[in-house]
Design an enzyme around this catalytic site. Structure first.
Site, PDB file in Angstrom:
ATOM      1  N   PHE B  87      39.352  42.839  65.234  1.00  0.00           N
ATOM      2  CA  PHE B  87      40.328  41.877  65.747  1.00  0.00           C
ATOM      3  C   PHE B  87      41.757  42.164  65.265  1.00  0.00           C
ATOM      4  O   PHE B  87      42.684  41.438  65.609  1.00  0.00           O
ATOM      5  CB  PHE B  87      39.951  40.449  65.335  1.00  0.00           C
ATOM      6  CG  PHE B  87      38.558  40.068  65.745  1.00  0.00           C
ATOM      7  CD1 PHE B  87      38.171  40.153  67.090  1.00  0.00           C
ATOM      8  CD2 PHE B  87      37.620  39.638  64.810  1.00  0.00           C
ATOM      9  CE1 PHE B  87      36.881  39.814  67.478  1.00  0.00           C
ATOM     10  CE2 PHE B  87      36.335  39.306  65.198  1.00  0.00           C
ATOM     11  CZ  PHE B  87      35.960  39.395  66.534  1.00  0.00           C
ATOM     12  N   LYS B 109      37.256  46.357  55.540  1.00  0.00           N
ATOM     13  CA  LYS B 109      36.436  47.544  55.358  1.00  0.00           C
ATOM     14  C   LYS B 109      36.038  48.082  56.700  1.00  0.00           C
ATOM     15  O   LYS B 109      35.152  47.548  57.348  1.00  0.00           O
ATOM     16  CB  LYS B 109      35.194  47.203  54.533  1.00  0.00           C
ATOM     17  CG  LYS B 109      35.494  47.148  53.060  1.00  0.00           C
ATOM     18  CD  LYS B 109      35.135  45.822  52.456  1.00  0.00           C
ATOM     19  CE  LYS B 109      35.831  45.700  51.097  1.00  0.00           C
ATOM     20  NZ  LYS B 109      35.062  44.986  50.103  1.00  0.00           N
ATOM     21  N   ALA B 143      31.554  38.337  48.615  1.00  0.00           N
ATOM     22  CA  ALA B 143      32.372  37.125  48.562  1.00  0.00           C
ATOM     23  C   ALA B 143      31.571  35.944  47.993  1.00  0.00           C
ATOM     24  O   ALA B 143      32.099  35.125  47.237  1.00  0.00           O
ATOM     25  CB  ALA B 143      32.876  36.790  49.966  1.00  0.00           C
ATOM     26  N   LYS B 194      30.215  53.316  53.371  1.00  0.00           N
ATOM     27  CA  LYS B 194      29.076  52.589  52.798  1.00  0.00           C
ATOM     28  C   LYS B 194      28.407  51.692  53.843  1.00  0.00           C
ATOM     29  O   LYS B 194      27.208  51.435  53.766  1.00  0.00           O
ATOM     30  CB  LYS B 194      29.513  51.786  51.570  1.00  0.00           C
ATOM     31  CG  LYS B 194      30.502  50.691  51.890  1.00  0.00           C
ATOM     32  CD  LYS B 194      30.078  49.369  51.324  1.00  0.00           C
ATOM     33  CE  LYS B 194      30.845  48.267  52.027  1.00  0.00           C
ATOM     34  NZ  LYS B 194      32.095  47.897  51.401  1.00  0.00           N
ATOM     35  N   ARG B 258      25.400  42.457  56.589  1.00  0.00           N
ATOM     36  CA  ARG B 258      25.190  42.400  58.037  1.00  0.00           C
ATOM     37  C   ARG B 258      24.940  43.787  58.620  1.00  0.00           C
ATOM     38  O   ARG B 258      24.247  43.944  59.618  1.00  0.00           O
ATOM     39  CB  ARG B 258      26.381  41.725  58.717  1.00  0.00           C
ATOM     40  CG  ARG B 258      26.303  40.202  58.552  1.00  0.00           C
ATOM     41  CD  ARG B 258      27.614  39.539  58.836  1.00  0.00           C
ATOM     42  NE  ARG B 258      28.628  40.019  57.900  1.00  0.00           N
ATOM     43  CZ  ARG B 258      29.743  39.363  57.597  1.00  0.00           C
ATOM     44  NH1 ARG B 258      29.992  38.200  58.178  1.00  0.00           N
ATOM     45  NH2 ARG B 258      30.612  39.849  56.750  1.00  0.00           N
ATOM     46  N   ASN B 259      25.513  44.788  57.978  1.00  0.00           N
ATOM     47  CA  ASN B 259      25.253  46.144  58.441  1.00  0.00           C
ATOM     48  C   ASN B 259      23.784  46.522  58.221  1.00  0.00           C
ATOM     49  O   ASN B 259      23.147  47.121  59.075  1.00  0.00           O
ATOM     50  CB  ASN B 259      26.176  47.130  57.720  1.00  0.00           C
ATOM     51  CG  ASN B 259      27.623  46.935  58.138  1.00  0.00           C
ATOM     52  OD1 ASN B 259      27.976  47.232  59.282  1.00  0.00           O
ATOM     53  ND2 ASN B 259      28.444  46.419  57.248  1.00  0.00           N
TER      54      ASN B 259
END
EC number: 1.1.1.94
Lengths: 331, 331
Positions: B87, B109, B143, B194, B258-259
């Site tokens: 975004f 990232k 986080a 990563k 999430r990856n």
């Protein structure tokens, strides 16, 4: 070395059972010594070890089981030792047969408490086995995943490449890949040190540190391991190879690691003694810590993590305070 | 640089919220731009972000919130971007104010999909920000653990050490330690790569590979990362520092990544499209994979893991077969 060299495993635990399973994929007969006669009878009848790694299916016809260490040693040329280091001396005292001309591979991760030596050095110095007849089998490899036939990688180290290749070939299968190395000292120290770092990871977890800290701890641990091993045995090695970094990670991140569990209890406030009683065993890393601390005192390697674990386990220092100090030394 | 340099965060997600919380420990006022006006109202009233990292307690009095990016950019000197890379272009199009003399720190990232550049390069090439005014804030840092005030380590990279120190000092507190680095390119590529390795770890998990394999994958990944970054920007760096290895581990071993989740779904048989729909988002590593693959095609780095993930995500190759081939290339 030729195909006639016969291989036996000594030990009755999880890792011994996993190695027997791996060898059974390739060899007609695998020698197997364990002291527990009832377990031997159970294996013969039920084709699995009743006490460890029960899920590993074995083929009793392939196994030449014995509860007499001398019988097994007499009949086999390549001896893979997978006896916990704390019991190695006691088992070796039963030996009346010479180990001359035997090839010794260690699948033991740790220090012989009585001599403070890693296994290869112990066989070399105490049993006069020449270094070229000594090898190491190292992970990263949880025995449990061998039982499940999940793809795993082993490193087989020996100064004599032919011997490393022979043992490697005997172990590999569709679920086991092997790599050979000539860094017998470095791989063995790595296998020993990683247990200390697993204790550290456990203490941190017990104290309430999270995943962010754990990753910093591991990243510092591999740098510390590199410094330590370089002092002990300087040679060209890539510390990020699986035998070093991989082995550290599989143990440091495993909630099944007994070293990590032990550390976790200490971090949660158990005394060292009560954690050991509660676990009804002494984690390998406990001995490794004292030994590594002594070694680094001699060679001057900078090892803040080992120092911290040593202070907590042997000097009765406060885990919370010590980890607060350690955290200031990590980056 | 002096204490008067005012810092703002741009972005409304978890990581933006965590950075605002860290800055709030030190600064009287923190600028904070997010496009969601309702979220701003909620934060003012309830002192937490309603959508992300809800458990992080904020002090509304310290926050200078705005849903107008131009207001925030106009009023602050140091801009910390924590907008998802997908975004970023869209948000930057709203800017009518010059970024001249602004100091830009990226906490993003990944890769800007439209330009295929890492964030630092993007600001440099597209927005003409001189390199000495660009910095990177990198982990290893979930986080969520910042919200819980669990001890975490950040690396702040900038060619201009004074700027890195200024931002580092503004972020550190009793639960945040910071380290400065001059490797802005390397740390940013590490943070991007990563995510690809986390996708690989997820695919492996989805396919049924275990912890033994995971440790070998990570040990190969850090070696691959080293080769890749060395080709992109050669300088003396220790790839086992926390900003590289630590960041890889905290992501690769996290079931919350999430990856990794995305990879897991692909490994379990979801198509790439359906995994993305199911997750109602596109994992950063998806774009990073294509970009990294193109870069390595140019510079010739040996990257079997990136190649494998690229083939699966972009060439519709079969995950099971590709990982079987990859496994033969790991050691």
């Amino acid at each position: 070395m030729n195909e006639q060299n016969k291989i036996a495993v000594l030990g009755g635990g999880s890792w011994a059972t996993a190695i027997v399973k791996m060898l059974s994929e390739n060899l007609e007969t695998v020698g197997w010594y364990m002291r527990n006669e009832q377990a031997i009878e159970h294996i013969k009848e039920n084709e699995h070890n009743p006490n460890y790694l029960r899920s590993a299916e074995l083929n009793a016809e392939q196994l030449d089981l014995s509860s007499d260490i001398n019988t097994t040693v007499a009949n086999y040329d390549v001896l893979i030792f997978a006896i916990p280091s704390a019991f190695l001396m006691k088992e070796m005292e039963k030996l009346s047969i010479s180990l001359n001309d035997k090839i010794i591979f260690s699948a033991i991760k740790g220090i012989v408490p009585e001599t403070g030596l890693i296994i290869g050095e112990h066989f070399n110095q105490v049993h006069n086995i020449p270094l070229e007849n000594i090898g190491v089998i190292t992970g990263p490899c949880h025995a449990e995943e061998v039982a499940m036939e999940r793809l795993s990688y082993l490193t087989i180290a020996c100064q004599d490449e032919t011997k490393a290749s022979f043992v490697g070939t005997s172990l590999e299968s569709w679920y086991i890949k092997t790599k050979i190395s000539d860094d017998i000292i470095g791989t063995e120290y790595a296998a020993m040190l990683k247990n200390i770092y697993a204790i550290a990871a456990g203490i941190a977890h017990g104290l309430g540190y999270g995943d962010n800290f754990q990753s910093v701890l591991m990243s510092n641990a591999i740098r510390e391991m590199k410094r330590f091993i370089k002092k002990v045995h300087k040679m060209k090695r890539n510390i990020n190879n699986s035998a070093y970094l991989g082995d550290l990670l599989v143990t440091g991140y495993s909630i099944f690691s007994r070293n990590r569990q032990f550390g976790n209890m200490v971090g949660k406030g158990y005394t060292v003694k009560s954690a050991q009683i509660e676990m009804s065993m002494i984690a390998e890393g406990y001995y490794a810590t004292e030994s590594a601390f002594k070694i680094k005192e001699n060679n001057g390697a900078k090892t803040p993590i080992i120092d911290t674990v040593y202070g907590i386990l042997y000097k009765n220092k406060n885990p919370k305070k010590e980890f607060k100090k350690l955290a200031d030394n990590l980056d």
